[in-house]
Structures are given as C-alpha cells and as structure tokens.
Design a protein around this motif. Structure first.
Motif, mmCIF file in Angstrom:
data_model
loop_
_atom_site.group_PDB
_atom_site.id
_atom_site.type_symbol
_atom_site.label_atom_id
_atom_site.label_comp_id
_atom_site.label_asym_id
_atom_site.label_seq_id
_atom_site.Cartn_x
_atom_site.Cartn_y
_atom_site.Cartn_z
ATOM 1 N N GLN A 1 -8.326 6.563 12.623
ATOM 2 C CA GLN A 1 -8.520 7.535 13.697
ATOM 3 C C GLN A 1 -8.325 8.945 13.135
ATOM 4 O OE1 GLN A 1 -5.822 7.206 17.042
ATOM 5 N NE2 GLN A 1 -7.276 8.193 18.418
ATOM 6 N N LYS A 2 -9.217 9.822 13.449
ATOM 7 C CA LYS A 2 -9.250 11.156 12.842
ATOM 8 C C LYS A 2 -7.923 11.896 13.000
ATOM 9 C CE LYS A 2 -12.005 15.405 12.679
ATOM 10 N NZ LYS A 2 -13.176 16.131 13.217
ATOM 11 N N GLY A 3 -7.426 12.401 11.865
ATOM 12 C CA GLY A 3 -6.261 13.273 11.866
ATOM 13 C C GLY A 3 -4.920 12.593 12.041
ATOM 14 N N GLN A 4 -4.844 11.266 11.959
ATOM 15 C CA GLN A 4 -3.600 10.570 12.258
ATOM 16 C C GLN A 4 -2.703 10.329 11.043
ATOM 17 O OE1 GLN A 4 -2.524 9.813 15.516
ATOM 18 N NE2 GLN A 4 -4.224 11.242 15.821
ATOM 19 N N PHE A 5 -3.273 9.926 9.926
ATOM 20 C CA PHE A 5 -2.443 9.555 8.784
ATOM 21 C C PHE A 5 -2.895 10.303 7.528
ATOM 22 C CE2 PHE A 5 -2.206 5.861 11.633
ATOM 23 C CZ PHE A 5 -0.827 5.763 11.782
ATOM 24 N N GLN A 6 -1.950 11.012 6.906
ATOM 25 C CA GLN A 6 -2.264 11.798 5.720
ATOM 26 C C GLN A 6 -2.825 10.958 4.567
ATOM 27 O OE1 GLN A 6 1.008 14.113 4.255
ATOM 28 N NE2 GLN A 6 -0.242 15.241 2.784
ATOM 29 N N PRO A 7 -2.338 9.718 4.334
ATOM 30 C CA PRO A 7 -2.897 8.922 3.233
ATOM 31 C C PRO A 7 -4.403 8.671 3.354
ATOM 32 C CG PRO A 7 -0.796 8.020 3.880
ATOM 33 C CD PRO A 7 -1.147 9.054 4.907
ATOM 34 N N VAL A 8 -4.908 8.692 4.573
ATOM 35 C CA VAL A 8 -6.352 8.543 4.752
ATOM 36 C C VAL A 8 -7.056 9.805 4.263
ATOM 37 C CG1 VAL A 8 -8.208 8.270 6.438
ATOM 38 C CG2 VAL A 8 -6.112 6.934 6.667
ATOM 39 N N ARG A 9 -6.453 10.953 4.533
ATOM 40 C CA ARG A 9 -7.072 12.225 4.139
ATOM 41 C C ARG A 9 -6.993 12.459 2.636
ATOM 42 N NH1 ARG A 9 -4.154 13.822 8.770
ATOM 43 N NH2 ARG A 9 -2.570 14.910 7.520
ATOM 44 N N ASN A 10 -5.870 12.058 2.018
ATOM 45 C CA ASN A 10 -5.706 12.364 0.589
ATOM 46 C C ASN A 10 -6.100 11.213 -0.336
ATOM 47 O OD1 ASN A 10 -3.514 10.558 0.539
ATOM 48 N ND2 ASN A 10 -1.992 12.176 0.775
ATOM 49 N N GLY A 11 -6.518 10.083 0.249
ATOM 50 C CA GLY A 11 -6.990 8.965 -0.557
ATOM 51 C C GLY A 11 -5.919 7.984 -0.986
ATOM 52 N N ALA A 12 -4.655 8.246 -0.660
ATOM 53 C CA ALA A 12 -3.576 7.343 -1.069
ATOM 54 C C ALA A 12 -3.707 5.963 -0.425
ATOM 55 C CB ALA A 12 -2.216 7.960 -0.723
ATOM 56 N N ILE A 13 -4.430 5.878 0.681
ATOM 57 C CA ILE A 13 -4.654 4.604 1.370
ATOM 58 C C ILE A 13 -5.376 3.599 0.464
ATOM 59 C CG2 ILE A 13 -6.873 5.307 2.339
ATOM 60 C CD1 ILE A 13 -4.263 3.210 4.190
ATOM 61 N N ASN A 14 -6.063 4.080 -0.548
ATOM 62 C CA ASN A 14 -6.845 3.212 -1.430
ATOM 63 C C ASN A 14 -6.010 2.587 -2.545
ATOM 64 O OD1 ASN A 14 -9.338 3.793 -0.064
ATOM 65 N ND2 ASN A 14 -9.345 5.779 -1.091
ATOM 66 N N LYS A 15 -4.755 2.992 -2.662
ATOM 67 C CA LYS A 15 -3.871 2.408 -3.667
ATOM 68 C C LYS A 15 -3.447 1.009 -3.226
ATOM 69 C CE LYS A 15 0.326 3.512 -6.287
ATOM 70 N NZ LYS A 15 1.434 4.492 -6.447
ATOM 71 N N PRO A 16 -3.473 0.016 -4.111
ATOM 72 C CA PRO A 16 -3.115 -1.357 -3.713
ATOM 73 C C PRO A 16 -1.713 -1.434 -3.127
ATOM 74 C CG PRO A 16 -4.126 -1.346 -5.892
ATOM 75 C CD PRO A 16 -3.872 0.094 -5.538
ATOM 76 N N ALA A 17 -1.530 -2.343 -2.204
ATOM 77 C CA ALA A 17 -0.209 -2.556 -1.605
ATOM 78 C C ALA A 17 0.711 -3.231 -2.609
ATOM 79 C CB ALA A 17 -0.341 -3.415 -0.353
ATOM 80 N N ASP A 18 2.011 -2.939 -2.521
ATOM 81 C CA ASP A 18 2.980 -3.632 -3.363
ATOM 82 C C ASP A 18 3.635 -4.760 -2.567
ATOM 83 O OD1 ASP A 18 4.626 -2.279 -1.623
ATOM 84 O OD2 ASP A 18 5.488 -0.942 -3.144
#
Length: 216
Positions: free
Chosen positions: A148-165
């Motif tokens: 959802q637009k503007g909700q989570f910074q990791p979506v904006r900066n690309g950190a969401i693409n880092k694999p989960a630990d």
C-alpha cells in the motif's frame, strides 16, 4: 482446532478412499526385496509407486503396488495425486489460509523493519500487518497491505527484497498462532526517536518493544 481436525479427516479419506490391489510391507522388507520377489526391476516398482518418494524409506503396513494392470497403475497415480493435494491442503491450514509466498513476503518485511529489534519486536511487526489484513480500514491481503502506497519504508528503499532470515520466518509463524495477540489490535508502529512525522504521537499506545512503539 476444529478446522484442523476437519482437515485431517479429509486427508485420511483422500488417502484411503480408493481400493488397491497390492503388497503390504512386512518387517524386513525393502523396495529392492519386494521388486525381486515380484520379478520386477527396482525402477519398475518405483514407477508403479509414485507415492514412495524415498525408496530407502518404507514402513510396515504400507501398501506397495506390484501389479502391472492399467487399473492398478491408475489407482497408484490417483492415490499419489490425492496425497499431494491433501498435504497441500493441510499446509494451507497450518498457515491460517495464507500462501507460502505471502508469508515469505511478510517475513522479508519483518527482517527489513525489525532486524535489530528483539525477537518479540519481530513478532509484533508481523502482528501489525496481520491486524491490518483483518481491518476494514486496510487492504485484505498481506501483499496489498505491505505494498500500500507510503506505508512501509522497506518497500520504498528496496530492503523488502532482501531474503528473510530464520528469526523473521519463525516470528511470522508465531504471529499466526500462539502470539497472534501479542500487541492486541495495533495497526501501526514507529520509532519515535528517529521518526520525522509525528502524527502517530497522538494515537493510543498499545505496547513498547525495543525501539518500536505500537499504536492503534
């Protein structure tokens, strides 16, 4: 629990609904031994038993298909397909209806948002996302909530693409089950020390875990 029992009942019925004409494994049996006793190659026996995924692992009482009739081959394939479908249904039940892809996305968000937070803080972040999915004020899927637009910074900066630990994956599992209500009905979280927007300050605080404050 009732839903899980129903699912297990379906699994059992799917696995044993079809009649089979085959050999029942006894103590000391191996797939190689069964193949030899029925004048078959091990590969032929394996082809007739797609439900046996590990040829070195069979158990007493298990049904092994040894005939070469088309009817028996059809039964064997049907049992294998139904077993796979039942296993998938049970896995979905354990995931509370969410797909593995959705839970991986959630775990990646948890890592990006709470990697340096204590373990309970990771669970809490997952709970917030699940609370949003359940809330009428937000989208009704994990993916839509996260993107959802503007909700989570990791979506904006690309950190969401880092694999989960591992911690993030386990935190999501616990958020789905025994720790589902860890932060109550929280719909937001932030770090008030570094936040540049103060609009969450006035909302009701539900919990403080690590550097994050949770709000509803």
């Amino acid at each position: 629990m009732i839903k899980l029992i129903v699912t297990l009942t379906i699994v059992v019925s799917l696995l044993f609904a079809s009649p089979v004409f085959a050999y029942t494994v006894k103590t000391g049996d191996t797939m190689t031994k069964i193949a030899r006793e029925h004048s078959m190659t091990l590969q032929d026996l394996a082809n007739r038993n797609p439900q046996v995924q590990n040829l070195d692992l069979i158990y007493v009482g298990q049904t092994i298909h040894t005939g070469d009739s088309e009817a028996e081959m059809t039964v064997a394939r049907t049992v294998a397909v139904r077993a796979a479908a039942a296993s998938a249904a049970l896995k979905l039940e354990e995931n509370q209806g969410y797909s593995e892809q959705e839970l991986d996305l959630l775990a990646r968000l948890v890592r990006a948002e709470a990697e340096i937070e204590p373990y309970e803080g990771k669970v809490a972040v997952a709970c917030v996302v699940l609370n949003r999915v359940a809330s009428s004020g937000f989208p009704d899927s994990i993916k839509e909530v996260i993107y959802q637009k503007g909700q989570f910074q990791p979506v904006r900066n690309g950190a969401i693409n880092k694999p989960a630990d591992d911690d993030s994956i386990n935190a999501v599992r616990e958020a789905l089950n025994e720790k589902r209500n860890l932060v109550g009905d929280s719909l937001f979280f932030y770090n008030p020390v570094i936040a540049t927007s103060r609009w969450l300050d006035s909302r009701t605080t539900t919990a403080s875990i690590g550097d994050h404050v949770f709000k509803r």
